[in-house]
Write a protein that holds these residues in place. Structure first.
Motif, PDB file in Angstrom:
ATOM      1  N   VAL A  12     -28.943 -15.347  11.037  1.00 58.89           N
ATOM      2  CA  VAL A  12     -28.264 -14.492  11.642  1.00 58.89           C
ATOM      3  C   VAL A  12     -28.055 -15.022  13.362  1.00 58.89           C
ATOM      4  O   VAL A  12     -29.514 -15.251  13.968  1.00 58.89           O
ATOM      5  CB  VAL A  12     -28.792 -13.132  11.824  1.00 58.89           C
ATOM      6  N   THR A  13     -27.176 -15.148  14.054  1.00 59.43           N
ATOM      7  CA  THR A  13     -27.071 -15.750  15.254  1.00 59.43           C
ATOM      8  C   THR A  13     -26.920 -14.604  16.149  1.00 59.43           C
ATOM      9  O   THR A  13     -26.383 -13.683  15.930  1.00 59.43           O
ATOM     10  CB  THR A  13     -25.974 -16.708  15.615  1.00 59.43           C
ATOM     11  N   GLY A  14     -27.385 -14.838  17.459  1.00 57.20           N
ATOM     12  CA  GLY A  14     -27.395 -13.837  18.347  1.00 57.20           C
ATOM     13  C   GLY A  14     -28.445 -12.757  18.113  1.00 57.20           C
ATOM     14  O   GLY A  14     -27.904 -11.475  18.189  1.00 57.20           O
ATOM     15  N   ALA A  15     -29.341 -12.845  17.426  1.00 54.90           N
ATOM     16  CA  ALA A  15     -30.318 -12.076  16.622  1.00 54.90           C
ATOM     17  C   ALA A  15     -31.488 -11.174  17.476  1.00 54.90           C
ATOM     18  O   ALA A  15     -32.202 -10.669  16.942  1.00 54.90           O
ATOM     19  CB  ALA A  15     -30.364 -12.258  15.423  1.00 54.90           C
ATOM     20  N   GLY A  16     -31.674 -11.805  18.826  1.00 54.56           N
ATOM     21  CA  GLY A  16     -32.775 -11.292  19.452  1.00 54.56           C
ATOM     22  C   GLY A  16     -32.601  -9.707  20.010  1.00 54.56           C
ATOM     23  O   GLY A  16     -33.725  -9.491  20.618  1.00 54.56           O
ATOM     24  N   GLY A  17     -31.507  -9.390  19.759  1.00 53.40           N
ATOM     25  CA  GLY A  17     -31.283  -7.904  20.310  1.00 53.40           C
ATOM     26  C   GLY A  17     -30.028  -7.588  19.829  1.00 53.40           C
ATOM     27  O   GLY A  17     -29.208  -8.003  19.149  1.00 53.40           O
TER      28      GLY A  17
ATOM     29  N   LEU B 154     -30.333 -17.628  21.633  1.00 53.23           N
ATOM     30  CA  LEU B 154     -30.684 -18.695  22.780  1.00 53.23           C
ATOM     31  C   LEU B 154     -31.663 -17.838  23.954  1.00 53.23           C
ATOM     32  O   LEU B 154     -32.132 -18.436  24.487  1.00 53.23           O
ATOM     33  CB  LEU B 154     -29.371 -18.915  23.409  1.00 53.23           C
ATOM     34  N   GLY B 155     -31.470 -16.736  23.793  1.00 55.28           N
ATOM     35  CA  GLY B 155     -32.443 -15.726  24.783  1.00 55.28           C
ATOM     36  C   GLY B 155     -31.686 -15.636  26.126  1.00 55.28           C
ATOM     37  O   GLY B 155     -32.590 -15.387  26.961  1.00 55.28           O
ATOM     38  N   GLY B 156     -30.653 -15.597  26.124  1.00 51.28           N
ATOM     39  CA  GLY B 156     -29.835 -15.602  27.458  1.00 51.28           C
ATOM     40  C   GLY B 156     -29.645 -14.387  28.062  1.00 51.28           C
ATOM     41  O   GLY B 156     -29.840 -13.488  27.367  1.00 51.28           O
TER      42      GLY B 156
ATOM     43  N   ASP C 246     -39.895 -12.062   5.682  1.00 50.17           N
ATOM     44  CA  ASP C 246     -40.458 -13.456   5.887  1.00 50.17           C
ATOM     45  C   ASP C 246     -39.199 -13.837   6.927  1.00 50.17           C
ATOM     46  O   ASP C 246     -37.735 -13.759   6.454  1.00 50.17           O
ATOM     47  CB  ASP C 246     -40.153 -14.086   4.614  1.00 50.17           C
ATOM     48  N   ALA C 247     -39.559 -14.349   7.774  1.00 45.33           N
ATOM     49  CA  ALA C 247     -38.298 -14.796   9.065  1.00 45.33           C
ATOM     50  C   ALA C 247     -38.800 -15.872   9.785  1.00 45.33           C
ATOM     51  O   ALA C 247     -40.029 -16.027  10.003  1.00 45.33           O
ATOM     52  CB  ALA C 247     -38.018 -13.622   9.765  1.00 45.33           C
ATOM     53  N   ILE C 248     -38.258 -16.797  10.422  1.00 42.90           N
ATOM     54  CA  ILE C 248     -38.433 -17.740  11.320  1.00 42.90           C
ATOM     55  C   ILE C 248     -37.464 -17.471  12.648  1.00 42.90           C
ATOM     56  O   ILE C 248     -36.428 -17.271  12.544  1.00 42.90           O
ATOM     57  CB  ILE C 248     -38.303 -19.285  10.839  1.00 42.90           C
ATOM     58  N   ALA C 249     -38.164 -18.028  13.726  1.00 41.38           N
ATOM     59  CA  ALA C 249     -37.229 -17.930  14.991  1.00 41.38           C
ATOM     60  C   ALA C 249     -36.611 -19.163  15.305  1.00 41.38           C
ATOM     61  O   ALA C 249     -37.122 -20.117  15.015  1.00 41.38           O
ATOM     62  CB  ALA C 249     -38.071 -17.469  16.105  1.00 41.38           C
ATOM     63  N   ASN C 250     -35.173 -19.147  15.863  1.00 46.25           N
ATOM     64  CA  ASN C 250     -34.774 -20.450  16.360  1.00 46.25           C
ATOM     65  C   ASN C 250     -33.913 -20.230  17.564  1.00 46.25           C
ATOM     66  O   ASN C 250     -33.199 -19.191  17.789  1.00 46.25           O
ATOM     67  CB  ASN C 250     -33.616 -20.892  15.292  1.00 46.25           C
ATOM     68  N   GLY C 251     -34.038 -21.285  18.651  1.00 45.43           N
ATOM     69  CA  GLY C 251     -33.713 -21.090  19.839  1.00 45.43           C
ATOM     70  C   GLY C 251     -32.266 -21.917  20.110  1.00 45.43           C
ATOM     71  O   GLY C 251     -32.013 -22.010  21.319  1.00 45.43           O
ATOM     72  N   ALA C 252     -31.675 -22.076  19.036  1.00 49.69           N
ATOM     73  CA  ALA C 252     -30.507 -23.167  19.205  1.00 49.69           C
ATOM     74  C   ALA C 252     -29.226 -22.434  20.108  1.00 49.69           C
ATOM     75  O   ALA C 252     -29.146 -21.177  19.596  1.00 49.69           O
ATOM     76  CB  ALA C 252     -29.939 -23.779  17.859  1.00 49.69           C
ATOM     77  N   SER C 253     -28.582 -23.250  20.938  1.00 48.29           N
ATOM     78  CA  SER C 253     -27.369 -22.486  21.365  1.00 48.29           C
ATOM     79  C   SER C 253     -26.271 -22.936  20.339  1.00 48.29           C
ATOM     80  O   SER C 253     -26.234 -24.047  20.030  1.00 48.29           O
ATOM     81  CB  SER C 253     -27.229 -23.301  22.490  1.00 48.29           C
ATOM     82  N   VAL C 254     -25.406 -21.891  20.050  1.00 53.38           N
ATOM     83  CA  VAL C 254     -24.390 -22.220  19.017  1.00 53.38           C
ATOM     84  C   VAL C 254     -23.434 -23.269  19.522  1.00 53.38           C
ATOM     85  O   VAL C 254     -22.452 -23.653  18.594  1.00 53.38           O
ATOM     86  CB  VAL C 254     -23.866 -20.714  18.445  1.00 53.38           C
TER      87      VAL C 254
ATOM     88  N   ILE D 188     -26.309 -16.604   3.438  1.00 53.64           N
ATOM     89  CA  ILE D 188     -25.592 -16.102   4.065  1.00 53.64           C
ATOM     90  C   ILE D 188     -25.619 -16.336   5.727  1.00 53.64           C
ATOM     91  O   ILE D 188     -26.614 -16.896   6.275  1.00 53.64           O
ATOM     92  CB  ILE D 188     -25.967 -14.492   4.007  1.00 53.64           C
ATOM     93  N   LEU D 189     -24.488 -16.386   6.383  1.00 57.00           N
ATOM     94  CA  LEU D 189     -24.348 -16.537   7.787  1.00 57.00           C
ATOM     95  C   LEU D 189     -23.796 -15.400   8.390  1.00 57.00           C
ATOM     96  O   LEU D 189     -22.743 -15.007   7.884  1.00 57.00           O
ATOM     97  CB  LEU D 189     -23.387 -17.710   7.974  1.00 57.00           C
ATOM     98  N   VAL D 190     -24.469 -14.517   9.281  1.00 56.69           N
ATOM     99  CA  VAL D 190     -23.849 -13.740  10.049  1.00 56.69           C
ATOM    100  C   VAL D 190     -23.709 -14.261  11.491  1.00 56.69           C
ATOM    101  O   VAL D 190     -24.596 -14.182  12.367  1.00 56.69           O
ATOM    102  CB  VAL D 190     -24.624 -12.523  10.182  1.00 56.69           C
ATOM    103  N   SER D 191     -22.393 -14.764  11.990  1.00 60.08           N
ATOM    104  CA  SER D 191     -22.254 -15.383  13.174  1.00 60.08           C
ATOM    105  C   SER D 191     -21.848 -14.031  14.059  1.00 60.08           C
ATOM    106  O   SER D 191     -20.645 -13.567  14.080  1.00 60.08           O
ATOM    107  CB  SER D 191     -20.999 -16.209  12.966  1.00 60.08           C
ATOM    108  N   ASN D 192     -22.960 -13.963  14.902  1.00 62.07           N
ATOM    109  CA  ASN D 192     -22.913 -12.854  15.905  1.00 62.07           C
ATOM    110  C   ASN D 192     -23.161 -13.007  17.188  1.00 62.07           C
ATOM    111  O   ASN D 192     -22.899 -12.160  18.332  1.00 62.07           O
ATOM    112  CB  ASN D 192     -23.875 -11.620  15.394  1.00 62.07           C
TER     113      ASN D 192
END
Length: 301
Positions: free
Chosen positions: A12-17, A39-41, A66-74, A96-100
């Motif tokens: 899930v991208t953009g999943a920090g909030g 990305l946390g921007g 179960d989860a892992i964090a990733n900070g890549a910019s899409v 699954i990809l949730v492009s958010n």
């Protein structure tokens, strides 16, 4: 629980909030292993920190998931590819990809800087393309994939001050249409989600008494249905405040005008008939437009 994601792996991208966080929490609660990418921007895309993603991972783990964090910019394909490689190394598959992930740089078109137009396209459209491109070989090989792209009513129907955002969001519908066709034989189903939700990006747009109703969690059911094993494909679901709709790009029956010298004037005269929506269809592919025009021409031949 009907919608079970046990054994599935989701990115899930953009999943920090906001919406992305709710998507990640819901998938994890239903059994999926989740890569929480963010990305946390700021809302405008500036800055960056993996802290937001890690907090969501901590929430998931605290609930037994179960989860892992990733900070890549899409926007960085190499970083997205590394994220996919890391996920494969850890869990052996991505279902699954949730492009958010997204940003806003709102301004009227007259005042909008071209750099802000390009950046919004880069994050929303190319960000989704990068994720899909990195995951396509994985999903093709495993003969399974569920892709949920985040579109918007601003793209489907327009919104003042969002020419860049709207263009990017409608482009994602076009991406979905073709990826769904190409993915069909590999059971890769590709859909769009158009959320209406009060998040950090949109909270100023809602009347105060409706803020609660439009919480991001109200959009999650549509995402889960579009990401499920028995998901549809080439479907655009709209969701907000507990209400759900489907959006379609349709084709009217049209009319034959011919190619004579007076064709422009004849078309102008019958434009209302050409635009008449009674009996409109949803084409299965772009070729159906040409097929309809062929039918109209043959009828007059």
């Amino acid at each position: 629980m009907g919608l079970d994601f046990s054994g599935r792996v989701a990115i899930v991208t953009g999943a920090g909030g906001g919406l992305g966080r709710q998507h990640a929490l819901a998938l994890a609660a239903r059994g999926a292993k989740v890569v929480v990418n963010d990305l946390g921007g700021a809302v405008d895309g500036t800055g960056g920190s993996v802290g937001a993603a890690q907090r969501v991972v901590d929430e998931i783990r605290a609930s037994g998931g179960d989860a892992i964090a990733n900070g890549a910019s899409v926007t960085d394909f190499a970083a997205v590819q590394a994220m996919v490689d890391e996920t494969m190394a850890k869990w052996g598959r991505v279902d699954i990809l949730v492009s958010n992930a997204g940003i806003l740089r709102d301004k009227s078109f007259a005042k909008m800087d071209l750099a802000d137009f390009r950046l919004v396209l880069d994050v929303h459209l190319m960000g989704a393309v990068h994720c899909c491109k990195a995951l396509w070989p994985v999903m093709t090989q495993q003969k399974y994939g569920r892709v949920v792209l985040t579109t918007s009513s601003s793209g489907l129907y327009g919104n003042f001050g969002q020419a860049n955002y709207g263009a990017a969001k409608m482009a994602l519908v076009g991406l979905m249409q073709t990826l769904a066709i190409e993915g069909l034989k590999h059971d890769i189903r590709v859909n769009c989600l158009a959320p209406t939700a009060a998040t950090r990006m949109t909270q100023d747009l809602f009347p105060p008494d409706m803020l609660g109703a439009f919480g991001p969690e109200a959009v999650v059911p549509a995402m889960l249905v579009l990401a499920a094993a028995d998901a549809p494909t080439r479907t655009t679901l709209c969701a907000g405040a507990g209400g759900f709709e489907a959006a379609h790009v349709t084709l009217t029956h049209g009319a034959y005008v011919g190619t004579g010298a007076d064709a422009p004037e004849r078309l102008q005269d019958i434009l209302d008939a050409v635009r008449d929506r009674s009996g409109e269809t949803v084409p299965a592919s772009g070729a159906e437009q040409g097929a309809n025009e062929l039918r109209l021409a043959r009828r007059r031949a």
